[in-house]
Design an enzyme around this catalytic site. Structure first.
Site, PDB file in Angstrom:
ATOM      1  CB  ILE A 164      -2.733   5.053   2.314  1.00 33.12           C
ATOM      2  CG1 ILE A 164      -3.139   3.578   2.203  1.00 33.12           C
ATOM      3  CG2 ILE A 164      -3.946   5.952   2.545  1.00 33.12           C
ATOM      4  CD1 ILE A 164      -4.117   3.250   1.122  1.00 33.12           C
ATOM      5  CB  THR A 212       4.253  -1.819   5.775  1.00 35.98           C
ATOM      6  OG1 THR A 212       4.571  -0.435   5.668  1.00 35.98           O
ATOM      7  CG2 THR A 212       2.793  -1.996   6.108  1.00 35.98           C
ATOM      8  N   GLY A 246      -4.115  -6.363  11.420  1.00 29.61           N
ATOM      9  CA  GLY A 246      -4.104  -5.290  10.422  1.00 29.61           C
ATOM     10  C   GLY A 246      -4.850  -5.674   9.160  1.00 29.61           C
ATOM     11  CB  ILE A 262       7.358  -4.960  11.926  1.00 33.00           C
ATOM     12  CG1 ILE A 262       6.561  -6.040  11.221  1.00 33.00           C
ATOM     13  CG2 ILE A 262       8.548  -5.520  12.663  1.00 33.00           C
ATOM     14  CD1 ILE A 262       7.296  -6.823  10.161  1.00 33.00           C
ATOM     15  CG  ASN A 283      -0.323   0.634   2.434  1.00 31.04           C
ATOM     16  OD1 ASN A 283      -0.197   1.853   2.535  1.00 31.04           O
ATOM     17  ND2 ASN A 283       0.126  -0.208   3.361  1.00 31.04           N
ATOM     18  N   GLY A 331       1.917  -7.803  12.330  1.00 33.48           N
ATOM     19  CA  GLY A 331       2.492  -8.165  11.038  1.00 33.48           C
ATOM     20  C   GLY A 331       2.008  -9.541  10.630  1.00 33.48           C
ATOM     21  CB  CYS A 355       4.537   6.336   7.526  1.00 30.75           C
ATOM     22  SG  CYS A 355       3.573   6.134   6.017  1.00 30.75           S
ATOM     23  N   GLY A 378       0.365  -8.175   5.440  1.00 32.65           N
ATOM     24  CA  GLY A 378      -0.346  -9.424   5.170  1.00 32.65           C
ATOM     25  C   GLY A 378       0.468 -10.647   5.572  1.00 32.65           C
TER      26      GLY A 378
END
Lengths: 301, 258
Positions: free
Chosen positions: A70, A192, A264, A190, A68, A242, A129, A216
Site C-alpha cells: 500500500i 508483515t 489484521g 509481528i 500488500n 500475525g 513497514c 494472513g
C-alpha cells in the site's frame, strides 16, 4: 475474570485489538461491527506529510495469505487532525495512533503535534513497514537506532508507547530489548514478512515495487514463535499479531506470552471475527479458571 | 452496507465459463442498485482467503432475490460453481456507488464486454422501466461466450463478437459508434468490461463530447474503504481514488487512462 490489559500508564478494556492498516480509522467498519467491544483500534499509519501510496496492483492473494504494498497511503498529519480526530473523539474504544515516517524527525513530529489529544490512548510506532523506500524497515532493524528513537519519542508523551517490530531481522529479541531500554511500554509483533510473487506469463513481479508484506493465516506460526521469544527477552508487555483468524489463534498468542493481540487481515474476511475471538478467549479463561491475562502465561515455559 | 448471510437460490451456466448465481435477498437488507457490488466468501477456510467482489446483475424486491454473473477463471470461481440451492452465502453488500440516471434528453448506450455484462444487464433492465430506455450492446470473443439465456425481451439488445461467429462482427465500442451515428442521438455512455474496452469507450465519449460512466475493477482487500488497496489513478487533488468507495462507477473523465 478480568480481561483488561495494562500497558504503561494506560489500561485496555480487553486484549483483542484491530491491526493498523486493516481497519482504517474505525468509521469504515462502524456499519458492520459494534466498535465498543474492540480492545484497541490501531489506526492506519499517520505520517507528517500526505502520502498517495504505491502504484497498483497493491494487493495479491497468496496461499493462505496476501501480499500488500500500500505504501502508507494517508492524508498526513494535517489531514488526520481535521478529518480523523473529530471522529476518534466519538470512538467507543481506545484509539492507538500508528505513527510512521522515513526518519526520526517524522515520528517525533507526529507524536509532538498529537500528544495533547485526549482521544488518543497511545502510540504504536511503525518501525517496520516493508513498503517504503527509506526509513521504516531500515530504522527498525538496527538496535541502536531503535533504542535512540524510542528514547526520543518517550520524552514527548506520557501516553502508552508501543514499538511495532519487524520479523525481517536475524534476531527480533535484540530489537525488542532495544525498545525496552529506550523506554517503550510494550512491543507489538509481528509486522508483515517481506514476500514476492512473480507473474510467469508477464515475466515480471506482480507488485510494481517487486516485493510486499505478507500477512494472513500463512504467517501465524512465524508470529507466534516471535512472540514466544520476545516475551522471554523483555519484561514489558507484548502485543501479538500475525495470522489470527479465529479464537484459537489468539489463545495461542496469549499462551505464548502475549498480553494482547491484534486482528489484521481477518478483518477483511469476517466482520464477526473480533466478537468470536473475544468470546473464545473468555470461554477459555472460564474453562481453565484463569482470572487475568497473565494467568495465560503459566502453561508454557 | 451490511453483512448478510443468505442462501443460494440458483447457480446455473449462462454461457461458456459464465454462470448466474441468484441469492435470496432478506427484506431488511438495503436494495442493490445497478453498478453496486458485493463481496463473498467462497469457503470458510484460508484458501481462497479474501472475499471476492462481483457486481450485481439483477435485483427484484418482489421476488426477494438478487443475482450476479461470474466467470469461472481460477480456484475461487471454480469453487463457486459448486454452490447449490440453500447453500449458505456470506456476503457484504451492497457496496460502492451505482450508475447515475442519464441526463435529460440523452440516449443511454450501455456497452458491456465479457464479464462486464452483469451490471449492464441490471442497468438495462432498470432503464427499460423508465421513459429513457437504453440500447444494450454486449461484446464477446465468440458466440459461446454470449449469455443468450439471460437476455431480456424488454431491452433493445445488440450482440457482437470479435470473430463474427454470432451477432455483428466487431468490438462493442465500435458497434456503439455505428449505432450512435445511425440514430443521430445525443448519447450518454455506460461501460463495464476489460480495461482496454473502458479506455476505448472513454475515447469515444470524448470524440462525441458525451458524458460517460465506467465501472472500474481492481484487486480488493477490505472493500469497505479501510485498506487503500483497490485504488485507480484519477485527475484532481488526490492521486488515487478507491474503487470500493469513490467507485466502482466513475465519470470516465476523472480516470487517468494511460
Amino acid at each position: 475474570m478480568d480481561l483488561s490489559v495494562r500497558i504503561g500508564s494506560g489500561t485496555l478494556p480487553n486484549p483483542v485489538g484491530v491491526a493498523s492498516g486493516t481497519f482504517g480509522y474505525g468509521s469504515e467498519y462502524e456499519k458492520l461491527i459494534d466498535l465498543s467491544i474492540i480492545g484497541a483500534l490501531y489506526t492506519k499509519a499517520v505520517t507528517p506529510e500526505p502520502r498517495p501510496g504505491n502504484a497498483t496492483p497493491r494487493i495479491i492473494e497468496t496461499a493462505a495469505g496476501m501480499l500488500n504494498s500500500i505504501g502508507l497511503a494517508n492524508n498526513g498529519l494535517a489531514g488526520f487532525k481535521t478529518a480523523k480526530i473529530p471522529y476518534l473523539r466519538t470512538l467507543p474504544c481506545p484509539a492507538v495512533v500508528n505513527v510512521a515516517g522515513s526518519k526520526g524527525d517524522d515520528y517525533a513530529k507526529v507524536i509532538e503535534e498529537l500528544a495533547g489529544e485526549d482521544c488518543i490512548w497511545g502510540w504504536e510506532v511503525n518501525l517496520s513497514c516493508p513498503n517504503v523506500k527509506t526509513g521504516g524497515l531500515a530504522l527498525g532493524t538496527d538496535p541502536t537506532e531503535v533504542e535512540q528513537l524510542t528514547s526520543r519519542l518517550r520524552k514527548l508523551s506520557s501516553k502508552p508507547l508501543i514499538i511495532k517490530l519487524t520479523p525481517n531481522v536475524t534476531d527480533i529479541t535484540a530489537i525488542a530489548r532495544a525498545a525496552e531500554s529506550g523506554g517503550a511500554d510494550a512491543v507489538s509483533c509481528i509486522n508483515t514478512l517481506v514476500g514476492m510473487v512473480i507473474d510467469t506469463k508477464a515475466l515480471r513481479p506482480v507488485l510494481p515495487g517487486k516485493t510486499g508484506g505478507l500477512s494472513g493465516p500463512a504467517i501465524l506460526p512465524v508470529g507466534l514463535a516471535a512472540v514466544y521469544r520476545v516475551a522471554r527477552a523483555v519484561t514489558i508487555p507484548v502485543v501479538g499479531l500475525g495470522g489470527i483468524t479465529e479464537a484459537d489463534h489468539a489463545i495461542q498468542y496469549l499462551l505464548a506470552g502475549a498480553h494482547a493481540i491484534q486482528i489484521g487481515t481477518a478483518n477483511f474476511i469476517d466482520p464477526t471475527v473480533h466478537q468470536k475471538v473475544l468470546d473464545g478467549i473468555q470461554a477459555f479463561a472460564v474453562l481453565h479458571n484463569l482470572q487475568s491475562i497473565p494467568d495465560f502465561h503459566q502453561f508454557i515455559e | 452496507m451490511a453483512h448478510i448471510v443468505t442462501s443460494v437460490l440458483e447457480n446455473r451456466p449462462v454461457a461458456q465459463d459464465y454462470y448466474e448465481l441468484r441469492m435470496a435477498w432478506p427484506s431488511w437488507a438495503p436494495a442493490p442498485q445497478p453498478g453496486q457490488f458485493l463481496t463473498l466468501r467462497t469457503v470458510d477456510g484460508p484458501v481462497p482467503l479474501l472475499r471476492r467482489p462481483f457486481a450485481f446483475s439483477g435485483f427484484d424486491r418482489a421476488d426477494s432475490a438478487a443475482s450476479i454473473i461470474y466467470q469461472r477463471r481460477g480456484h475461487a470461481t471454480t469453487l463457486m460453481t459448486a454452490k447449490r440451492p440453500f447453500d449458505p452465502f456470506d456476503i457484504l453488500a451492497p457496496l460502492g456507488n451505482g450508475f447515475p440516471d442519464p441526463k435529460s434528453g440523452r440516449r443511454p448506450i450501455l456497452i458491456a464486454g465479457g464479464i462486464g455484462m452483469g451490471p449492464m444487464l441490471f442497468l438495462a433492465e432498470r432503464l427499460a422501466q423508465t421513459p429513457y430506455p437504453g440500447i444494450l450492446i454486449i461484446g464477446a470473443r465468440s458466440a459461446q461466450y454470449l449469455p443468450r439465456v439471460v437476455l431480456s425481451r424488454s431491452v433493445q439488445t445488440i450482440l457482437c463478437t470479435d470473430d463474427g461467429s454470432a451477432g455483428r462482427k466487431g468490438t462493442a465500442v465500435d458497434i456503439a459508434r455505428e449505432e450512435i451515428r445511425q440514430e443521430g442521438c445525443a448519447p450518454e455512455l455506460y461501460l463495464c468490461g476489460p480495461h482496454g474496452m473502458l479506455a476505448a469507450g472513454h475515447a469515444l465519449a470524448e470524440e462525441l463530447d458525451a458524458p460517460s460512466w465506467v465501472a472500474m475493477e481492481q484487486t480488493m482487500g477490505c472493500a469497505v474503504g479501510a485498506c487503500m488497496g483497490c485504488v485507480v489513478r484519477v485527475h484532481g487533488g488526490e492521486e488515487y481514488a478507491r474503487v470500493c468507495m469513490e467507485g466502482p462507477v466513475f465519470d470516465s473523465r476523472t480516470i487517468i487512462w494511460t
